[in-house]
Structures are given as C-alpha cells and as structure tokens.
Design an enzyme around this catalytic site. Structure first.
Site, PDB file in Angstrom:
ATOM      1  N   LYS A   1     -14.067   0.395  -4.449  1.00 18.61           N
ATOM      2  CA  LYS A   1     -15.202   0.836  -3.643  1.00 18.61           C
ATOM      3  C   LYS A   1     -16.209   1.602  -4.489  1.00 18.61           C
ATOM      4  CE  LYS A   1     -12.503   1.345   0.621  1.00 18.61           C
ATOM      5  NZ  LYS A   1     -12.061   2.278   1.682  1.00 18.61           N
TER       6      LYS A   1
ATOM      7  N   GLU B   1       0.813  -1.204   0.000  1.00 17.32           N
ATOM      8  CA  GLU B   1       0.000   0.000   0.000  1.00 17.32           C
ATOM      9  C   GLU B   1       0.857   1.268   0.000  1.00 17.32           C
ATOM     10  OE1 GLU B   1      -4.261  -0.480   1.903  1.00 17.32           O
ATOM     11  OE2 GLU B   1      -3.059   0.789   3.199  1.00 17.32           O
TER      12      GLU B   1
ATOM     13  N   HIS C   1       7.227 -27.132  -0.871  1.00 17.15           N
ATOM     14  CA  HIS C   1       6.584 -28.243  -1.570  1.00 17.15           C
ATOM     15  C   HIS C   1       5.453 -27.764  -2.470  1.00 17.15           C
ATOM     16  CE1 HIS C   1       8.713 -31.408   0.748  1.00 17.15           C
ATOM     17  NE2 HIS C   1       8.823 -30.412   1.620  1.00 17.15           N
TER      18      HIS C   1
END
Length: 439
Positions: free
Chosen positions: A424, A289, A310
């Site tokens: 948003k 951010e 793995h």
C-alpha cells in the site's frame, strides 16, 4: 455434537507417538495463552466468544433487512476485500447451486462482489449488469479508506444514485463499519445508511460470524441461526477439551506444527467437491495472514480435486517433498445423479453402472490419498458428514481456534498483519497520494 473428525490413518509412517506427545504439550501451552488473553494481539480475541455473544436483536435486524431488500433486489453487491468478503463468500458458495446465477424466480438475491479488485474491465462488466438488474449494496470496511473497497463504493454509489435517486439509493445501502470513527462511519451518518458494527476486538479474517458475514449469508437465504449454533457447539468442544482425541482443533494444530518442524513448509488444503473452493480461499487468508510473519509460517495452498489432479497432481505425486496435505472429506452429497446404461459401451464405463457419482468420487479421493501417501506425502483427512450451515459453522470455528493456537506455537502474533501495508505504501507513493510522495 462434533461433526469435524480428524482421521490420521495415513500419517502413521510419518510421525510417532513421542512427537505427538511432545507437540501436544506445546499446543496446550498455546491454548492456555489464547484463552487467558495473555499473548500477542490480545486486543483481537473477540472472535473467541462470538458464536454465543451475537445479540438476538442484531440477528432480528439482519432478518428484517433481508425481508426489506430481497423483494426489490435481484442482486446484492458485497463491497469488501480480504476478511470483509471471503468468509461470507466461502459459506454462500458452499451452500448455493453452482448455477444459481442462471436460476429464475429466485426468492433471494444473488450475491456479487466488488472491492476485491482494481480491474477496470471487472467494474465495466459489473456496471453493465447493474444497469439491467435491480440491486442493493453492503459496503464493508472498518475505515472506509482501504483503496480497493473505497474505489468500488464510490463507483457503485454513484451508479446507484443515478439509477434510483439519492433517497432510494440510501435505502438500498447497508454499511458495516466501525462504531464510532472512520470515513465510512461518517459517510453513513451523513447519508442516513443503515449500519452494522464490526467489533473493535475482531480482525477481518475472523469476522465471518459478525454482520460482515452474517448479513450477506442471510441475504442469500441461508440459516444464520444454524451457522452460529454450529460454531457455538464447536466453541464448547475446543475450549473444554485438552485431549487430542477430544479436540479436533488441538489435533490439527499439533499435526501441522510437527510437520512444519520436519521441514514440510507447505500445507495443501484439498477438497473433492467444488463448492468448497472459496472455503479454501478463506482458509488461505486465515492461516497465511495469521502465521506468515517474522520469517516463519506454513505456506497455505489449496487444490480442488479431481480437477487439479490433471494439472497439479503430477507435482504433488512426484515433486519436491516440501508439503503435507489436508483433505476435507464430505461423506454425503445433497443430491443424486445416476449414470445411464449404454449397450455399446464405447467409452468403457459400463463397469460403473449401479455406482453413485459420490461412490466414484469417494474412491477417487481414497485412491489419491493412497497414491500421495505412498509417494511420500503425509495426508491428514478432516471428515465432515455433509455441507450445511451447521457443519460450516463448526468448520469455521474449528479452523479459527486451531489458527490462534498454531500462531502461538510459532511464537508470532496471529492477529496482526503488518506485511499487508508494504504494498500500500509503495502504491500510494506511485500514485502521488498526499503525504507519501516524499517517502
């Protein structure tokens, strides 16, 4: 005392002294910008002095709230998203047992989380548990209108009031929000909730050393005084030293920016102890951010080894050379477990008898570092002695300071997040929120 040691032994074939010297000059200029408050986002530098500025009265109040609620709450629901919960979760899950939720007779509540998802199944399952357990709530939001925590708080507030009655429910809710304005501030005043303030000059991803992080961490039974002491000691180291050998934050910022300029656009933060998984999640938000803007920035990624060896180990070893690795290396465990003898030795591991699991894990770590280095991936190691409150406090401040410096080296504003708003606006329009439907 510095408990965060930068080990560059496995970087020697990937960078030279001239590169370190040149980048060191850029990093020092960025440090000056950060500490002088002259750079972009200068209104959000309150975190720089947080470890020494937290008031004793606030710490005392938090401890009293822990005493008040711990005796009547088996669960403590922390409602928040992003920086409003990741820092606290990083510390709590680094310190508590992996199986804490199964322990009986605990003195402190188990912290569970809400407001970080919109999954209906998640809330159905959470409410089923809250039906059966006594609980209290911390709701964390500067505005009180961020969709995910606002939805969660409305659901859980309704459940709490139905279960305990309005008056008792109010006594079980703590709000951490803005000092003067916002929906959560107004609701708290109206309902009579105990409140703590999120400082105006501290952004969410830098807020773990405010009540945002301190209250949940203390509610889990951990020593927030030691956490703050570790952070404050690291603050002195970061602010008072300009040399790379004396300042781990400057060394880290220098190395990662050299690799970024060399085209290594992905940084993988790795650990070999699973309790640091959520510390990595906090780190990803902090750097993603802060740096990921204006078409720039290192992509932060994380892996937990040996588990992920793995799955993702193949790509790191043989995939495209776009990354560098940063390994958090823990010297000492908190406990010891012996490997028992087996005369038949059908599994072929009797050669490990006499060796601790930590010794085996350490050799897995060193073997991995060697393999990846030889495979063409630079590997930086951050060495810490153990995982406790003091060391975690140092790690938090170390990464924050290096992040602020790195952002200014990149010439971005490390303290805003304009891209977070894009989803948003689309979501509000799709859901028909007033004021967005015509856009």
């Amino acid at each position: 005392m510095n408990n965060v040691i930068i080990n560059t032994d496995n970087l020697r074939s990937f960078l030279c002294e001239e590169e370190l010297t040149a980048m060191h000059k850029e990093v020092l200029a960025a440090k000056h910008t950060l500490m002088s408050g002259d750079g972009a986002g200068q209104d959000f530098l309150g975190w720089l002095d947080l470890p020494k500025d937290v008031q004793a009265s606030e710490i005392s109040s938090i401890k009293k709230d822990v005493e008040r609620l711990a005796g009547k709450a088996e669960l403590f629901v922390v409602i928040g998203i992003g920086g409003s919960y990741l820092g606290a979760r990083a510390v709590i899950e680094a310190l508590q047992s992996e199986f804490a939720y199964m322990e009986s007779g605990r003195r402190f509540p188990i912290v569970v989380y809400a407001g970080h998802t919109l999954s209906e199944d998640y809330y159905h399952q959470l409410l089923q548990i809250l039906d059966k357990r006594d609980y209290a709530v911390a709701v964390i939001s500067k505005s009180g209108t961020t969709t995910e925590p606002a939805v969660a708080f409305r659901i859980i507030k309704g459940h709490l009031e139905k279960k305990y009655g309005k008056e008792e429910a109010a006594d079980r809710i703590i709000a951490i929000t803005d000092a003067r304005r916002g929906a959560l501030h107004d609701i708290s005043k109206q309902e009579g909730y105990k409140t703590y303030v999120i400082p105006d000059n501290v952004g969410g991803r830098f807020s773990v050393l405010t009540p945002v992080g301190l209250l949940p961490i203390a509610m889990s039974g951990y020593d927030i005084d030691r956490l703050l002491q570790g952070a404050n000691d690291m603050r002195s180291i970061c602010m008072n030293n300009d040399g790379l050998e004396d300042n781990p934050a400057l060394m880290y910022a220098t190395i990662r920016n050299i690799f970024y300029k060399k085209g290594r656009k992905v940084e993988i933060l790795e650990n070999f102890v699973p309790q640091l998984k959520y510390f990595s999640e906090w780190w990803k938000q902090l750097y993603g951010e802060s740096e990921g803007k204006d078409g720039k920035g290192i992509l932060p990624h994380s892996l937990s080894f040996t588990t992920d060896l793995h799955s993702m180990g193949q790509y790191v070893q043989d995939g495209e050379r776009i990354m560098f690795e940063t390994v958090i290396s823990v010297a000492s465990p908190s406990h010891q477990v012996a490997i028992p003898d087996d005369e038949q030795n059908l599994d072929g591991i009797n050669y490990l008898l006499g060796k601790s699991l930590t010794e085996i894990n350490r050799n897995a770590e060193l073997g991995t570092v060697m393999a990846h280095r030889d495979g063409g991936v630079p590997v930086l190691r951050i060495e810490i002695p153990k995982v406790d409150e003091y060391v975690l406090g140092q790690m938090i401040y170390f990464f924050e300071f290096a992040c602020g410096v790195s952002g200014y080296v990149l010439k971005v504003n490390p303290f805003d997040q304009p891209g977070v708003e894009a989803y948003k606006k689309n979501m509000f329009r799709l859901l028909g929120k007033p004021g967005y439907t015509d856009k």
